[in-house]
Design a protein around this motif. Sequence first.
Motif, PDB file in Angstrom:
ATOM      1  N   SER A 338      44.948  43.732  48.156  1.00 17.22           N
ATOM      2  CA  SER A 338      45.591  42.251  47.776  1.00 17.22           C
ATOM      3  C   SER A 338      44.901  41.795  46.570  1.00 17.22           C
ATOM      4  O   SER A 338      45.893  40.997  45.759  1.00 17.22           O
ATOM      5  CB  SER A 338      45.452  41.543  49.095  1.00 17.22           C
ATOM      6  OG  SER A 338      46.230  42.282  50.021  1.00 17.22           O
ATOM      7  N   ALA A 339      43.717  41.737  46.523  1.00 19.94           N
ATOM      8  CA  ALA A 339      43.005  41.123  45.467  1.00 19.94           C
ATOM      9  C   ALA A 339      43.538  41.450  44.080  1.00 19.94           C
ATOM     10  O   ALA A 339      43.825  41.045  42.990  1.00 19.94           O
ATOM     11  CB  ALA A 339      41.527  41.268  45.301  1.00 19.94           C
ATOM     12  N   GLU A 340      43.605  42.882  43.699  1.00 18.25           N
ATOM     13  CA  GLU A 340      44.167  43.672  42.588  1.00 18.25           C
ATOM     14  C   GLU A 340      45.708  43.103  42.465  1.00 18.25           C
ATOM     15  O   GLU A 340      46.039  42.866  41.247  1.00 18.25           O
ATOM     16  CB  GLU A 340      44.073  44.893  42.623  1.00 18.25           C
ATOM     17  CG  GLU A 340      42.793  45.795  42.760  1.00 18.25           C
ATOM     18  CD  GLU A 340      42.975  47.237  42.617  1.00 18.25           C
ATOM     19  OE1 GLU A 340      44.116  47.811  42.758  1.00 18.25           O
ATOM     20  OE2 GLU A 340      41.729  47.684  42.225  1.00 18.25           O
ATOM     21  N   ARG A 341      46.465  42.978  43.557  1.00 25.21           N
ATOM     22  CA  ARG A 341      47.674  42.460  43.111  1.00 25.21           C
ATOM     23  C   ARG A 341      47.867  41.123  42.809  1.00 25.21           C
ATOM     24  O   ARG A 341      48.843  40.896  42.103  1.00 25.21           O
ATOM     25  CB  ARG A 341      48.572  42.737  44.464  1.00 25.21           C
ATOM     26  CG  ARG A 341      48.602  44.208  44.784  1.00 25.21           C
ATOM     27  CD  ARG A 341      49.255  44.615  46.282  1.00 25.21           C
ATOM     28  NE  ARG A 341      50.608  44.759  46.155  1.00 25.21           N
ATOM     29  CZ  ARG A 341      51.420  45.280  47.389  1.00 25.21           C
ATOM     30  NH1 ARG A 341      50.903  45.462  48.184  1.00 25.21           N
ATOM     31  NH2 ARG A 341      52.546  45.309  46.950  1.00 25.21           N
ATOM     32  N   VAL A 342      46.964  40.217  43.437  1.00 20.71           N
ATOM     33  CA  VAL A 342      46.861  38.816  42.822  1.00 20.71           C
ATOM     34  C   VAL A 342      46.636  38.806  41.246  1.00 20.71           C
ATOM     35  O   VAL A 342      47.282  38.101  40.740  1.00 20.71           O
ATOM     36  CB  VAL A 342      46.049  38.222  43.673  1.00 20.71           C
ATOM     37  CG1 VAL A 342      45.597  36.876  42.959  1.00 20.71           C
ATOM     38  CG2 VAL A 342      46.358  38.077  45.351  1.00 20.71           C
ATOM     39  N   ASP A 343      45.624  39.623  40.983  1.00 17.46           N
ATOM     40  CA  ASP A 343      45.300  39.305  39.515  1.00 17.46           C
ATOM     41  C   ASP A 343      46.279  40.007  38.720  1.00 17.46           C
ATOM     42  O   ASP A 343      46.698  39.538  37.596  1.00 17.46           O
ATOM     43  CB  ASP A 343      44.075  40.563  39.505  1.00 17.46           C
ATOM     44  CG  ASP A 343      42.788  39.797  40.180  1.00 17.46           C
ATOM     45  OD1 ASP A 343      42.654  38.538  40.275  1.00 17.46           O
ATOM     46  OD2 ASP A 343      41.727  40.618  40.138  1.00 17.46           O
ATOM     47  N   ALA A 344      47.007  41.139  39.254  1.00 16.62           N
ATOM     48  CA  ALA A 344      48.203  42.012  38.438  1.00 16.62           C
ATOM     49  C   ALA A 344      49.373  40.894  38.465  1.00 16.62           C
ATOM     50  O   ALA A 344      49.989  40.553  37.166  1.00 16.62           O
ATOM     51  CB  ALA A 344      48.796  42.955  38.918  1.00 16.62           C
ATOM     52  N   ILE A 345      49.707  40.044  39.413  1.00 16.01           N
ATOM     53  CA  ILE A 345      50.759  39.092  39.487  1.00 16.01           C
ATOM     54  C   ILE A 345      50.450  37.920  38.461  1.00 16.01           C
ATOM     55  O   ILE A 345      51.320  37.438  37.705  1.00 16.01           O
ATOM     56  CB  ILE A 345      51.015  38.437  40.784  1.00 16.01           C
ATOM     57  CG1 ILE A 345      51.640  39.934  41.729  1.00 16.01           C
ATOM     58  CG2 ILE A 345      51.837  37.508  40.958  1.00 16.01           C
ATOM     59  CD1 ILE A 345      51.518  39.550  43.079  1.00 16.01           C
ATOM     60  N   GLU A 346      49.232  37.674  38.571  1.00 21.46           N
ATOM     61  CA  GLU A 346      48.946  36.336  37.664  1.00 21.46           C
ATOM     62  C   GLU A 346      48.989  36.668  36.278  1.00 21.46           C
ATOM     63  O   GLU A 346      49.422  36.058  35.573  1.00 21.46           O
ATOM     64  CB  GLU A 346      47.284  35.911  38.103  1.00 21.46           C
ATOM     65  CG  GLU A 346      46.728  34.763  37.572  1.00 21.46           C
ATOM     66  CD  GLU A 346      45.657  34.370  38.144  1.00 21.46           C
ATOM     67  OE1 GLU A 346      44.615  34.284  37.335  1.00 21.46           O
ATOM     68  OE2 GLU A 346      45.627  33.752  39.127  1.00 21.46           O
ATOM     69  N   GLU A 347      48.680  38.071  35.770  1.00 17.23           N
ATOM     70  CA  GLU A 347      48.634  38.246  34.613  1.00 17.23           C
ATOM     71  C   GLU A 347      50.273  38.512  34.085  1.00 17.23           C
ATOM     72  O   GLU A 347      50.403  38.164  32.958  1.00 17.23           O
ATOM     73  CB  GLU A 347      48.005  39.564  34.384  1.00 17.23           C
ATOM     74  CG  GLU A 347      48.057  40.135  32.929  1.00 17.23           C
ATOM     75  CD  GLU A 347      47.281  41.566  32.826  1.00 17.23           C
ATOM     76  OE1 GLU A 347      47.433  42.110  31.723  1.00 17.23           O
ATOM     77  OE2 GLU A 347      46.577  42.096  33.800  1.00 17.23           O
TER      78      GLU A 347
END
Length: 352
Positions: A338-347
């Motif tokens: 989930s943390a990786e997905r949050v970072d990718a979505i923010e980018e």
Amino acid sequence: MGDAPQLPGLRGHAFAARTSYRQPARLVTREGGEDLWVDIQNDERAVLGSAHLSELKIDAPLGSLPRKLTFPDGTVFETTDHAAIEALTGQTRGSILHHYEGFNRRLFGVVALCLAAAWVLWRYGLDIMASAAIAVTPPAVIEQIDVGSLQTIDFAMAEPSRLTDDQKTEVEKIYHRLVSSLPDDVQQEHSFDLLFRNVPGMGPNAFALPGGTMVMTDAFVEDFPDADVIAGVLGHEIGHVVEQHGLKRIYRSLSMYVLIAFLAGDVGPILEDVVLEGNVLLSLSFSRAQETQADEFGLRLSNAAGFDPAGLKRFFKDLDGRFGGSEPPQWKSTHPSSAERVDAIEEYINGL
């Protein structure tokens, strides 16, 4: 055969006719007219067997095992000097294969070439095979996959939804708004159906079946009533359907077994278990890539439909807060963390 070289004494062992006694011996050749004459002599120079070369039965070479020459009367001479036998008889059945099976520097090249070919087939061939299979799969078959899967889910784990009509209507409005934002050809190519189920123990979740049927749990609607969050998650599931991720996983898994059977033949029960576990591990990275692709699709779709794409980020932030510490390592998971997905979505949002 008259041009065959004469051997002054090829060392080996002999078995006299109709005996199992193994004794040191040598093979000696001499002129015998048009055909070469072959004698087996023991250490005392006693002749144990004689025959023309053309009358001998010579076994094909097999690895480092001794070559056997059987005389008409049953006397057997064996030797590990493969080169001398080939010099005597010339290339025989299997000698060329035996030569290339020998351990030499070429073997490393052959092994490297086979591994490279297997990697190319796995990397590109599986996707090609899966795409070809999807292209020839009738829509009725895909629809039946959804029907059968939903029946299994309803039988094993799901209960009828307990949501109110108003709750369902609000979610359906969001869903139809997303579907309407898809290109016309995509809408015509796929059927999109949204269903609600109460699934105890699953928590807030939504998933898509290969044919376009989507299921959202009651817990999701109750825990995440925010329209932007719902739009982001439903857009993600629509992405799975449009990109045919479910069918690709099914056919890719089947193609892996076809590929292994093509390369290795019947692998047997033990190796079959190894292949099964290995195929599962290999498919995890493929599944994670699909999840990332569906995230990006959902962000584009929700943005195109007028929703805030940050809703999907809020959803994964909430999941990370709830379950982040208990998520499995990436190499064991079908989804990115989930943390990786949050970072990718923010980018991705920052790039809009």
